[in-house]
Design a protein around this motif. Structure first.
Motif, PDB file in Angstrom:
ATOM      1  N   ALA A  23      11.043  33.994 -19.436  1.00  0.00           N
ATOM      2  CA  ALA A  23       9.802  33.809 -20.799  1.00  0.00           C
ATOM      3  C   ALA A  23      10.624  34.943 -21.359  1.00  0.00           C
ATOM      4  CB  ALA A  23       9.386  32.472 -20.331  1.00  0.00           C
ATOM      5  N   LEU A  24      10.217  34.342 -22.972  1.00  0.00           N
ATOM      6  CA  LEU A  24       9.686  35.441 -23.160  1.00  0.00           C
ATOM      7  C   LEU A  24       8.669  34.883 -24.712  1.00  0.00           C
ATOM      8  CD1 LEU A  24      13.841  37.106 -24.748  1.00  0.00           C
ATOM      9  CD2 LEU A  24      11.505  38.519 -23.240  1.00  0.00           C
ATOM     10  N   VAL A  25       7.254  35.453 -24.871  1.00  0.00           N
ATOM     11  CA  VAL A  25       6.843  35.577 -25.699  1.00  0.00           C
ATOM     12  C   VAL A  25       6.304  36.669 -26.868  1.00  0.00           C
ATOM     13  CG1 VAL A  25       4.131  34.988 -25.963  1.00  0.00           C
ATOM     14  CG2 VAL A  25       5.768  33.843 -23.838  1.00  0.00           C
ATOM     15  N   ASN A  26       6.038  35.959 -27.676  1.00  0.00           N
ATOM     16  CA  ASN A  26       6.244  36.913 -28.996  1.00  0.00           C
ATOM     17  C   ASN A  26       5.054  37.092 -28.903  1.00  0.00           C
ATOM     18  OD1 ASN A  26       4.947  35.248 -30.556  1.00  0.00           O
ATOM     19  ND2 ASN A  26       6.398  35.183 -32.483  1.00  0.00           N
ATOM     20  N   ASP A  27       4.456  38.251 -30.499  1.00  0.00           N
ATOM     21  CA  ASP A  27       2.551  38.849 -30.181  1.00  0.00           C
ATOM     22  C   ASP A  27       2.522  37.492 -31.100  1.00  0.00           C
ATOM     23  OD1 ASP A  27       4.340  38.918 -32.699  1.00  0.00           O
ATOM     24  OD2 ASP A  27       3.235  40.387 -33.000  1.00  0.00           O
ATOM     25  N   LYS A  28       2.337  36.759 -31.365  1.00  0.00           N
ATOM     26  CA  LYS A  28       2.283  34.992 -31.671  1.00  0.00           C
ATOM     27  C   LYS A  28       1.819  34.258 -30.851  1.00  0.00           C
ATOM     28  CE  LYS A  28       2.192  36.835 -36.033  1.00  0.00           C
ATOM     29  NZ  LYS A  28       3.434  38.309 -36.349  1.00  0.00           N
ATOM     30  N   GLY A  29       2.016  34.590 -29.508  1.00  0.00           N
ATOM     31  CA  GLY A  29       1.497  33.520 -28.544  1.00  0.00           C
ATOM     32  C   GLY A  29       2.979  32.869 -27.912  1.00  0.00           C
ATOM     33  N   GLN A  30       3.799  32.524 -29.200  1.00  0.00           N
ATOM     34  CA  GLN A  30       5.382  31.822 -28.850  1.00  0.00           C
ATOM     35  C   GLN A  30       5.933  32.723 -28.067  1.00  0.00           C
ATOM     36  OE1 GLN A  30       5.294  32.577 -33.021  1.00  0.00           O
ATOM     37  NE2 GLN A  30       4.393  30.652 -34.258  1.00  0.00           N
ATOM     38  N   GLN A  31       6.871  31.143 -27.491  1.00  0.00           N
ATOM     39  CA  GLN A  31       7.989  31.370 -27.029  1.00  0.00           C
ATOM     40  C   GLN A  31       9.023  31.675 -27.754  1.00  0.00           C
ATOM     41  OE1 GLN A  31       8.545  29.431 -23.342  1.00  0.00           O
ATOM     42  NE2 GLN A  31       7.072  29.678 -22.395  1.00  0.00           N
ATOM     43  N   VAL A  32       9.806  32.575 -27.233  1.00  0.00           N
ATOM     44  CA  VAL A  32      10.908  32.585 -27.983  1.00  0.00           C
ATOM     45  C   VAL A  32      12.137  32.910 -27.445  1.00  0.00           C
ATOM     46  CG1 VAL A  32       9.676  33.884 -29.983  1.00  0.00           C
ATOM     47  CG2 VAL A  32      10.502  35.120 -28.218  1.00  0.00           C
ATOM     48  N   LYS A  33      13.324  32.789 -27.969  1.00  0.00           N
ATOM     49  CA  LYS A  33      13.737  32.676 -26.482  1.00  0.00           C
ATOM     50  C   LYS A  33      15.143  34.183 -26.835  1.00  0.00           C
ATOM     51  CE  LYS A  33      15.638  28.465 -25.961  1.00  0.00           C
ATOM     52  NZ  LYS A  33      14.139  28.001 -25.104  1.00  0.00           N
ATOM     53  N   PHE A  34      14.845  35.186 -28.023  1.00  0.00           N
ATOM     54  CA  PHE A  34      15.350  36.581 -28.053  1.00  0.00           C
ATOM     55  C   PHE A  34      14.867  37.581 -28.771  1.00  0.00           C
ATOM     56  CE2 PHE A  34      17.693  33.381 -31.563  1.00  0.00           C
ATOM     57  CZ  PHE A  34      16.996  34.317 -32.185  1.00  0.00           C
ATOM     58  N   ALA A  35      14.282  38.391 -28.429  1.00  0.00           N
ATOM     59  CA  ALA A  35      13.683  39.723 -28.956  1.00  0.00           C
ATOM     60  C   ALA A  35      14.852  40.692 -30.200  1.00  0.00           C
ATOM     61  CB  ALA A  35      12.904  39.816 -28.117  1.00  0.00           C
ATOM     62  N   GLY A  36      14.708  41.317 -30.824  1.00  0.00           N
ATOM     63  CA  GLY A  36      16.216  41.979 -30.780  1.00  0.00           C
ATOM     64  C   GLY A  36      15.264  43.206 -31.471  1.00  0.00           C
ATOM     65  N   PRO A  37      15.899  44.474 -32.273  1.00  0.00           N
ATOM     66  CA  PRO A  37      15.078  45.614 -31.784  1.00  0.00           C
ATOM     67  C   PRO A  37      13.946  45.903 -32.816  1.00  0.00           C
ATOM     68  CG  PRO A  37      17.744  45.516 -32.608  1.00  0.00           C
ATOM     69  CD  PRO A  37      16.696  44.132 -32.163  1.00  0.00           C
ATOM     70  N   SER A  38      13.356  46.675 -31.844  1.00  0.00           N
ATOM     71  CA  SER A  38      11.713  46.940 -32.414  1.00  0.00           C
ATOM     72  C   SER A  38      10.800  45.425 -32.590  1.00  0.00           C
ATOM     73  CB  SER A  38      11.757  47.234 -34.462  1.00  0.00           C
ATOM     74  OG  SER A  38      13.160  49.030 -34.241  1.00  0.00           O
ATOM     75  N   VAL A  39      11.482  44.997 -31.949  1.00  0.00           N
ATOM     76  CA  VAL A  39      10.326  43.762 -31.502  1.00  0.00           C
ATOM     77  C   VAL A  39      10.113  43.439 -30.055  1.00  0.00           C
ATOM     78  CG1 VAL A  39      10.374  41.199 -31.369  1.00  0.00           C
ATOM     79  CG2 VAL A  39      12.041  42.419 -33.106  1.00  0.00           C
ATOM     80  N   PRO A  40       8.688  43.713 -29.981  1.00  0.00           N
ATOM     81  CA  PRO A  40       7.873  43.707 -28.684  1.00  0.00           C
ATOM     82  C   PRO A  40       7.485  42.499 -28.244  1.00  0.00           C
ATOM     83  CG  PRO A  40       5.882  43.714 -30.981  1.00  0.00           C
ATOM     84  CD  PRO A  40       7.727  43.536 -31.143  1.00  0.00           C
ATOM     85  N   VAL A  41       7.919  41.908 -27.103  1.00  0.00           N
ATOM     86  CA  VAL A  41       7.228  41.259 -26.827  1.00  0.00           C
ATOM     87  C   VAL A  41       7.244  40.915 -24.572  1.00  0.00           C
ATOM     88  CG1 VAL A  41       9.314  39.251 -27.567  1.00  0.00           C
ATOM     89  CG2 VAL A  41      10.293  40.835 -25.729  1.00  0.00           C
ATOM     90  N   GLU A  42       6.371  40.073 -24.412  1.00  0.00           N
ATOM     91  CA  GLU A  42       5.984  39.636 -23.555  1.00  0.00           C
ATOM     92  C   GLU A  42       7.162  39.415 -22.780  1.00  0.00           C
ATOM     93  OE1 GLU A  42       1.330  39.646 -22.183  1.00  0.00           O
ATOM     94  OE2 GLU A  42       2.168  37.421 -22.770  1.00  0.00           O
ATOM     95  N   VAL A  43       7.413  40.125 -21.257  1.00  0.00           N
ATOM     96  CA  VAL A  43       9.315  39.839 -20.662  1.00  0.00           C
ATOM     97  C   VAL A  43       8.525  39.169 -19.279  1.00  0.00           C
ATOM     98  CG1 VAL A  43      10.929  40.327 -19.116  1.00  0.00           C
ATOM     99  CG2 VAL A  43      10.294  41.216 -21.713  1.00  0.00           C
ATOM    100  N   LEU A  44       8.768  37.674 -18.632  1.00  0.00           N
ATOM    101  CA  LEU A  44       8.074  37.185 -17.705  1.00  0.00           C
ATOM    102  C   LEU A  44       9.115  36.968 -16.555  1.00  0.00           C
ATOM    103  CD1 LEU A  44       6.227  36.286 -19.270  1.00  0.00           C
ATOM    104  CD2 LEU A  44       5.663  34.518 -17.998  1.00  0.00           C
ATOM    105  N   GLY A  45       9.436  37.219 -16.031  1.00  0.00           N
ATOM    106  CA  GLY A  45      10.447  36.840 -14.551  1.00  0.00           C
ATOM    107  C   GLY A  45      10.503  38.996 -13.343  1.00  0.00           C
ATOM    108  N   LEU A  46       9.915  39.144 -13.700  1.00  0.00           N
ATOM    109  CA  LEU A  46       9.897  40.548 -12.842  1.00  0.00           C
ATOM    110  C   LEU A  46       9.338  40.806 -11.309  1.00  0.00           C
ATOM    111  CD1 LEU A  46       8.547  41.027 -16.644  1.00  0.00           C
ATOM    112  CD2 LEU A  46       8.125  43.252 -15.604  1.00  0.00           C
ATOM    113  N   SER A  47      10.051  41.477 -11.011  1.00  0.00           N
ATOM    114  CA  SER A  47       9.803  41.450  -9.656  1.00  0.00           C
ATOM    115  C   SER A  47       8.064  42.332  -8.829  1.00  0.00           C
ATOM    116  CB  SER A  47      11.207  41.816  -8.292  1.00  0.00           C
ATOM    117  OG  SER A  47      11.277  43.257  -9.266  1.00  0.00           O
ATOM    118  N   GLY A  48       7.861  43.369 -10.059  1.00  0.00           N
ATOM    119  CA  GLY A  48       6.870  43.944  -9.799  1.00  0.00           C
ATOM    120  C   GLY A  48       6.607  44.080 -11.059  1.00  0.00           C
TER     121      GLY A  48
END
Ligand code: GDP
Ligand code: MG
Length: 370
Positions: A297-322
Motif C-alpha cells: 500500500a501507498l499512503v500520502n501525506d494527507k493520510g490517504q491511500q493512493v495507487k501511485f506516486a510520481g517524481p518528487s512525491v513523498p509516500v509511505e510504503v508498506l510491504g517491506l521485509s525490514g
C-alpha cells in the motif's frame, strides 16, 4: 578500462586471492592482488573458477545519476524538494507548519494531516512544492553521506532578533558543501527588536550576498507566528525552481530515497520514500537498501491511500521485509528473483565496506605474495 581489483573479485567469488593471481599468471598476466583488471579478464577468471557472471551491478550504476539515463524528451517538470535549516529556536518547525497551512488542497482532500517526514503544498497558482519535514543538519548530512542528495533548495531560517548563530553557520557550510542554492528566510520580523538588515550584513561575512546587497541569493522577511511573508517565500522558491529546470522521467520504473522509516505496530516496517524518478505503484517489486519487498500500500501525506506516486512525491510504503535507513536507495525491479539478486549484491557491498576498514588481511596477503 580496469574494473575490479583481483582481491575484490576473489572476495566476490569466495576464492583465494592467490589462486586468482596464479591463474592470471598462467594467462600471461603478472598482476598482484591490489591491482585492477579489465572486464574481459575478470569474466574469463569468473568462468575459469566455475562461477556465473551476474550483471547485478547495473541497477546500482544507475543510482543517483538523475535524469542522465532518461532521454531528454521523456523528462517532465517536477516539484522542487525543499529543506529548512537554521539555528535552534529560530523557527524551523513554526515555519514548516505555517507553510503547510498555505496548502490549498489540504482542506478539500478530507484527509487528516500525517507527519510522514515530508509533505507537499499546492500553492494558489497550482504549483506544488515538496518540503522535507525533518529539519536538522544531522539528517541532511547523514543523507548526503549515504549518497542521497535529495534536496533541491535549502531555506536558511535566521531569527531577526537573534542573528547569525553557530548552527546558522553550520547550515551555511552544509549547504555550500552540497552545492544547493539557498533562500534566506529572516524570521520573527514581528518582534520589535528584529533587525533584518543586520542579518543581511552578517551574512556577507560568509559570502552570502543577498539581492538587496547586490548579490544573487534571494531573501525574504517573514513571521512564522503572524504568517506574514509566506506568499513571497513561496514565490521565491518557485522562481528558484524555475531557474533550476528540475525534471524527471515519470514513465519508468521508480527510484527514490528513504526519508524516514520505522517499525509500526500493526502495519509492520514502514518507510517514507521520496520518489526521485519514475512512478511508484502498488504491487511494484523493489529493493530498499539491502531489503527487498513488494508494495502492499501507498499512503500520502494527507493520510490517504493512493495507487501511485510520481517524481518528487513523498509516500509511505508498506510491504517491506525490514526497516531501512534514512537515505537508503529504493529501486523498483522487474521481478522477485531480480530483487533478491540486487539485494544480495548490495548486502555484499555493505559487508565488504565493513571488512575494508580492517586492512590487515589485505596487507598480509600482499606481502605473502611479493
Ligand atoms: P525551531 O527550533 O527552529 O524548530 O524553532 P520553533 O519553530 O520551535 O520556534 C521556537 C520558538 O520561537 C517558539 O516559541 C515559537 O513560537 C517562536 N517563533 C517561531 N517563529 C516565530 C515568529 O515568527 N515570531 C515570533 N515572535 N516567535 C516565533
Ligand atoms: Mg523544531
Amino acid at each position: 578500462p580496469e574494473v575490479i581489483t583481483v582481491q575484490e573479485l576473489a572476495n566476490r567469488m569466495a576464492e583465494k586471492g592467490a589462486d586468482l593471481v596464479k591463474s592470471l599468471f598462467k594467462m600471461g598476466q603478472a598482476v598482484t592482488l591490489n591491482q585492477s583488471i579489465d572486464q574481459d579478464t575478470a569474466e574469463l577468471l569468473v568462468e575459469e573458477f566455475g562461477h556465473r557472471i551476474q550483471r547485478v551491478s547495473e541497477a546500482d550504476v544507475e543510482i543517483g545519476i538523475e535524469g542522465e539515463l532518461d532521454p531528454v524528451e521523456s523528462l517532465k517538470v517536477r516539484a522542487p524538494v525543499v529543506t529548512i535549516m537554521g539555528h535552534v529556536d529560530h523557527g524551523k518547525t513554526s515555519l514548516l507548519d505555517a507553510l503547510r497551512g498555505t496548502d490549498v488542497v489540504a482542506g478539500e482532500s478530507g484527509g487528516i494531516t500525517q507527519h510522514i517526514g515530508a509533505y507537499q503544498v499546492t500553492t494558489k497558482g497550482g504549483d506544488i512544492i515538496t518540503f522535507l519535514d525533518t529539519p536538522g543538519h544531522e539528517a541532511f548530512s547523514e543523507m548526503r553521506a549515504r549518497g542521497a542528495n535529495v534536496t533541491d533548495i535549502v531555506i536558511l531560517v535566521v531569527a531577526a532578533d537573534d542573528g547569525l548563530m553557530p548552527q546558522t553557520i553550520e547550515a551555511i557550510n552544509h549547504t555550500k558543501a552540497a552545492g544547493v542554492p539557498m533562500i534566506v528566510a529572516i524570521n520573527k520580523c514581528d518582534k520589535p527588536e528584529a533587525n533584518p538588515q543586520k542579518v543581511r550584513e552578517r551574512l556577507l561575512e560568509h559570502e552570502i550576498v543577498v539581492e538587496d546587497m547586490g548579490g544573487d541569493v534571494q531573501d525574504v522577511q517573514v513571521s512564522a507566528l503572524k504568517k506574514t511573508g509566506l506568499d513571497e517565500l513561496i514565490e521565491k522558491i518557485l522562481l528558484q525552481a524555475e531557474v533550476m529546470e528540475l525534471t524527471a522521467n515519470p514513465d519508468r520504473a521508480a527510484e527514490g530515497n528513504v526519508i524516514e522509516a520505522q517499525l509500526d505496530k500493526g502495519r509492520g516496517a514502514v518507510a517514507t520514500v521520496l520518489v526521485r524518478k519514475g512512478t511508484l505503484k502498488v504491487g511494484d517489486t523493489f529493493v530498499i537498501g539491502a531489503e527487498s519487498g513488494k508494495v502492499r500500500a501507498l499512503v500520502n501525506d494527507k493520510g490517504q491511500q493512493v495507487k501511485f506516486a510520481g517524481p518528487s512525491v513523498p509516500v509511505e510504503v508498506l510491504g517491506l521485509s525490514g526497516v531501512p535507513m534514512a537515505g537508503d536507495q529504493m529501486t523498483v525491479v522487474e521481478n522477485e528473483a531480480r530483487a533478491r539478486e540486487v539485494a544480495a549484491y548490495r548486502q555484499e557491498q555493505i559487508t565488504r565496506k565493513r571488512t575494508a576498514s580492517v586492512p590487515t588481511n589485505f596487507e598480509n596477503m600482499f606481502s605473502a605474495l611479493s
